[in-house]
Design an enzyme around this catalytic site. Structure first.
Site, PDB file in Angstrom:
ATOM      1  CD  GLU A 169      14.427 -22.698  51.722  1.00 13.51           C
ATOM      2  OE1 GLU A 169      14.615 -23.483  51.995  1.00 13.51           O
ATOM      3  OE2 GLU A 169      14.251 -22.240  51.085  1.00 13.51           O
ATOM      4  CB  THR A 204      17.380 -32.214  48.393  1.00 12.47           C
ATOM      5  OG1 THR A 204      16.317 -33.387  48.037  1.00 12.47           O
ATOM      6  CG2 THR A 204      18.763 -32.799  47.992  1.00 12.47           C
ATOM      7  CB  SER A 205      11.688 -32.757  49.951  1.00 17.48           C
ATOM      8  OG  SER A 205      10.486 -32.867  49.656  1.00 17.48           O
ATOM      9  NE  ARG A 206       8.730 -26.439  48.554  1.00 18.29           N
ATOM     10  CZ  ARG A 206      10.045 -26.560  47.570  1.00 18.29           C
ATOM     11  NH1 ARG A 206      10.862 -26.924  47.864  1.00 18.29           N
ATOM     12  NH2 ARG A 206       8.820 -26.404  46.493  1.00 18.29           N
ATOM     13  CG  ASP A 228      19.506 -27.876  48.002  1.00 23.09           C
ATOM     14  OD1 ASP A 228      20.732 -27.351  47.982  1.00 23.09           O
ATOM     15  OD2 ASP A 228      18.049 -27.892  47.206  1.00 23.09           O
ATOM     16  CE  LYS A 237       7.009 -34.864  38.780  1.00 25.07           C
ATOM     17  NZ  LYS A 237       6.028 -35.143  39.528  1.00 25.07           N
ATOM     18  CB  ILE A 238      12.715 -35.973  42.769  1.00 27.51           C
ATOM     19  CG1 ILE A 238      12.334 -35.124  41.847  1.00 27.51           C
ATOM     20  CG2 ILE A 238      13.747 -35.435  43.588  1.00 27.51           C
ATOM     21  CD1 ILE A 238      11.826 -33.193  42.956  1.00 27.51           C
ATOM     22  CG  HIS A 276      15.612 -24.502  48.022  1.00 26.77           C
ATOM     23  ND1 HIS A 276      14.276 -24.200  48.538  1.00 26.77           N
ATOM     24  CD2 HIS A 276      15.230 -24.745  46.462  1.00 26.77           C
ATOM     25  CE1 HIS A 276      13.601 -24.773  47.706  1.00 26.77           C
ATOM     26  NE2 HIS A 276      13.956 -25.073  46.718  1.00 26.77           N
ATOM     27  CD  GLN A 277      24.080 -24.861  44.935  1.00 23.73           C
ATOM     28  OE1 GLN A 277      24.825 -24.750  45.604  1.00 23.73           O
ATOM     29  NE2 GLN A 277      24.758 -25.442  43.555  1.00 23.73           N
ATOM     30  CB  ALA A 278      17.948 -29.038  44.604  1.00 22.08           C
TER      31      ALA A 278
HETATM   32  P1  NAI Z   1       6.744 -35.474  43.437  1.00 19.37           P
HETATM   33  O1  NAI Z   1       4.686 -35.127  43.286  1.00 19.37           O
HETATM   34  O2  NAI Z   1       6.338 -36.525  41.994  1.00 19.37           O
HETATM   35  O3  NAI Z   1       6.123 -36.577  45.024  1.00 19.37           O
HETATM   36  C1  NAI Z   1       5.773 -36.647  45.945  1.00 19.37           C
HETATM   37  C2  NAI Z   1       5.553 -38.032  46.510  1.00 19.37           C
HETATM   38  O4  NAI Z   1       5.623 -37.590  47.742  1.00 19.37           O
HETATM   39  C3  NAI Z   1       4.657 -38.880  46.219  1.00 19.37           C
HETATM   40  O5  NAI Z   1       5.149 -39.991  45.554  1.00 19.37           O
HETATM   41  C4  NAI Z   1       3.899 -38.740  47.057  1.00 19.37           C
HETATM   42  O6  NAI Z   1       3.293 -39.956  47.154  1.00 19.37           O
HETATM   43  C5  NAI Z   1       4.568 -38.654  48.210  1.00 19.37           C
HETATM   44  N1  NAI Z   1       3.943 -38.483  49.864  1.00 19.37           N
HETATM   45  C6  NAI Z   1       2.743 -37.101  49.264  1.00 19.37           C
HETATM   46  N2  NAI Z   1       2.469 -37.109  50.962  1.00 19.37           N
HETATM   47  C7  NAI Z   1       4.002 -38.133  50.949  1.00 19.37           C
HETATM   48  C8  NAI Z   1       3.788 -38.507  52.582  1.00 19.37           C
HETATM   49  N3  NAI Z   1       3.148 -38.127  54.133  1.00 19.37           N
HETATM   50  N4  NAI Z   1       4.658 -39.250  53.573  1.00 19.37           N
HETATM   51  C9  NAI Z   1       5.385 -39.850  52.220  1.00 19.37           C
HETATM   52  N5  NAI Z   1       5.395 -39.869  51.095  1.00 19.37           N
HETATM   53  C10 NAI Z   1       4.219 -38.855  50.565  1.00 19.37           C
HETATM   54  O7  NAI Z   1       7.119 -34.484  43.735  1.00 19.37           O
HETATM   55  P2  NAI Z   1       8.941 -34.135  42.808  1.00 19.37           P
HETATM   56  O8  NAI Z   1       8.333 -33.445  41.539  1.00 19.37           O
HETATM   57  O9  NAI Z   1       9.387 -35.603  43.186  1.00 19.37           O
HETATM   58  O10 NAI Z   1       8.863 -33.991  44.023  1.00 19.37           O
HETATM   59  C11 NAI Z   1       9.100 -33.731  44.986  1.00 19.37           C
HETATM   60  C12 NAI Z   1       9.929 -32.547  46.297  1.00 19.37           C
HETATM   61  O11 NAI Z   1      10.875 -31.632  45.662  1.00 19.37           O
HETATM   62  C13 NAI Z   1       8.457 -30.961  45.681  1.00 19.37           C
HETATM   63  O12 NAI Z   1       7.491 -31.129  47.263  1.00 19.37           O
HETATM   64  C14 NAI Z   1       9.489 -30.514  46.582  1.00 19.37           C
HETATM   65  O13 NAI Z   1       9.379 -29.452  47.638  1.00 19.37           O
HETATM   66  C15 NAI Z   1      11.044 -30.106  46.753  1.00 19.37           C
HETATM   67  N6  NAI Z   1      11.596 -30.388  45.881  1.00 19.37           N
HETATM   68  C16 NAI Z   1      12.286 -29.638  46.323  1.00 19.37           C
HETATM   69  C17 NAI Z   1      13.778 -28.394  44.751  1.00 19.37           C
HETATM   70  C18 NAI Z   1      14.646 -27.921  45.271  1.00 19.37           C
HETATM   71  O14 NAI Z   1      15.348 -27.294  44.495  1.00 19.37           O
HETATM   72  N7  NAI Z   1      15.771 -28.843  46.514  1.00 19.37           N
HETATM   73  C19 NAI Z   1      12.949 -28.861  43.021  1.00 19.37           C
HETATM   74  C20 NAI Z   1      11.905 -29.325  43.365  1.00 19.37           C
HETATM   75  C21 NAI Z   1      11.177 -30.021  44.460  1.00 19.37           C
END
Ligand code: NAI
Length: 344
Positions: free
Chosen positions: A259, A228-230, A254, A153-154, A291-293
């Site tokens: 953290e 901005t992921s983990r 982020d 999604k992101i 972690h503000q994203a």
């Molecule tokens: P999502 O589940 O829609 O997309 C994640 C994508 O990563 C999927 O297309 C999946 O196939 C792919 N993926 C899975 N394993 C993988 C691998 N080994 N190598 C490459 N790609 C792989 O998740 P969404 O909503 O897009 O969120 C992504 C990440 O963003 C979350 O996992 C979360 O950690 C992080 N996040 C960070 C926030 C922040 O405030 N900084 C807030 C919300 C999410």
């Protein structure tokens, strides 16, 4: 009455959840994070509502189960901090799969623009009536190659934003989208070709430290890395080495592996006990946000609404909740399609 204990609750959580008053729920907001040491505070509650830096490991789950807690409600998407397998058969786990993917993708874009146009430096300078342009030369995003890791999604929204800037987008995903025009390449090719790399995949055993010395060695000189992921997707020591060696042109973070005890709190006036983070922050080409994203009004509203609905579903709808996590396949998407029922 369903009694819900919120751990690591901040003012913005309290405001957004209090706006959604539900006569069948009673909220208790606790400042402390959920850990093995604080789990006792969950006694007497039906639900614990947790966030990204709460620890929900086997021991915490055992205690929650013993206290009669029936649901772990994550008010976030990522669930790497919950041992879902250990919760199986004991406590159901729900999360908020999407609250505003725009919030996170737009924050990644904001970090990128800030970094490459040196906005953070200009802001500080002009506040001090320093109008010199020396050292502020940036580069055009137009025509540059951005490598997006994770096209969920992101990641997809970030791709759209990059396309708007006229960038050339390549991507890697362990499960590439079948119905899209995204140009997928191997991870190595992405490392080799990208001027900018943005991480949007979840943290798993497979992705932990995916950006390490090896990967950085394959990257272009001057590469800009956005996370901005983990935090643990990046080996922070290798990142620092890459910055010191002038290989990495900039890093925008982020999230940070360590953290949990630092972010979300005001640590000004304290001695920071994390040498690595302090060194990274001291670098002129590193921008850190804590972690503000996710933090937009829209996202907070969606988080509160979905979390309350998740809790309601679990208690009222014979326990069936679309946003329940499954220990078996580890994939919420698959589960929803296959089961449409409870995890156990
Ligand atoms: P999502 O589940 O829609 O997309 C994640 C994508 O990563 C999927 O297309 C999946 O196939 C792919 N993926 C899975 N394993 C993988 C691998 N080994 N190598 C490459 N790609 C792989 O998740 P969404 O909503 O897009 O969120 C992504 C990440 O963003 C979350 O996992 C979360 O950690 C992080 N996040 C960070 C926030 C922040 O405030 N900084 C807030 C919300 C999410």
């Amino acid at each position: 009455m369903i009694k819900v204990a919120f751990f690591d609750a901040k003012e913005y959580d309290i405001n957004s959840f209090n706006k959604i008053s539900d006569s069948n729920m009673e909220f208790k907001f606790l400042e402390t994070k959920l850990t093995e040491d604080t789990v006792e505070l969950a006694k007497g509650y039906d639900v614990v509502c947790v966030f990204v830096n709460d620890t929900v490991n086997e021991k915490v789950i055992e205690s929650l189960y013993e206290y009669g807690v029936r649901l772990i409600a994550l008010r976030c998407a990522g669930y790497n901090n919950v041992d879902v397998a250990k919760a199986y058969g004991k406590i159901h786990v729900v999360h908020v799969p999407a609250y505003s993917p725009y919030a996170v993708a737009e924050h990644a874009a904001a970090l990128l623009l800030t970094s490459v146009r040196r906005i953070h430096k200009a802001y500080n300078r002009t506040r001090d009536f320093n109008f010199s342009l020396s050292g502020l030369t940036g580069f055009d995003l137009h025509g540059k190659t951005v490598g997006v890791i994770g096209t969920g999604k992101i990641g997809r929204i970030f791709i759209d934003i990059c396309m708007g800037f006229g960038m050339n987008v390549i991507a890697y995903d362990a499960f590439p989208a079948k119905d899209s025009k995204i140009e997928y390449v191997s991870l190595d090719e992405l490392f080799e070709k990208s001027n900018i790399i943005s991480l949007h995949c979840p943290l798993t055993d497979e992705t932990r430290h995916m950006i390490g010395a090896d990967a950085i060695g394959k990257m272009k000189k001057g590469v800009v890395i956005l996370n901005t992921s983990r935090g643990a997707l990046i080996d922070a020591e290798a990142l620092l080495d890459g910055i010191k060696a002038r290989k990495i042109g900039a890093a925008c973070l982020d999230v940070y592996e360590e953290e949990a005890d630092i972010f979300f709190e005001d640590r000004s006036g304290h001695i920071l006990n994390d040498e690595l983070l302090a060194r990274l922050i001291s670098m002129p080409n590193v921008i850190v946000t804590s972690h503000q994203a996710f933090l937009t009004e829209e996202a907070l509203e969606n988080i509160a609404e979905t979390t309350v609905n998740n809790i309601k579903s679990c208690f009222e709808n014979e326990g069936v909740c679309d946003n329940e996590l499954c220990y078996r396949c580890g994939s919420v998407e698959e589960c929803k399609k296959k089961r449409k029922q409870k995890c156990f």
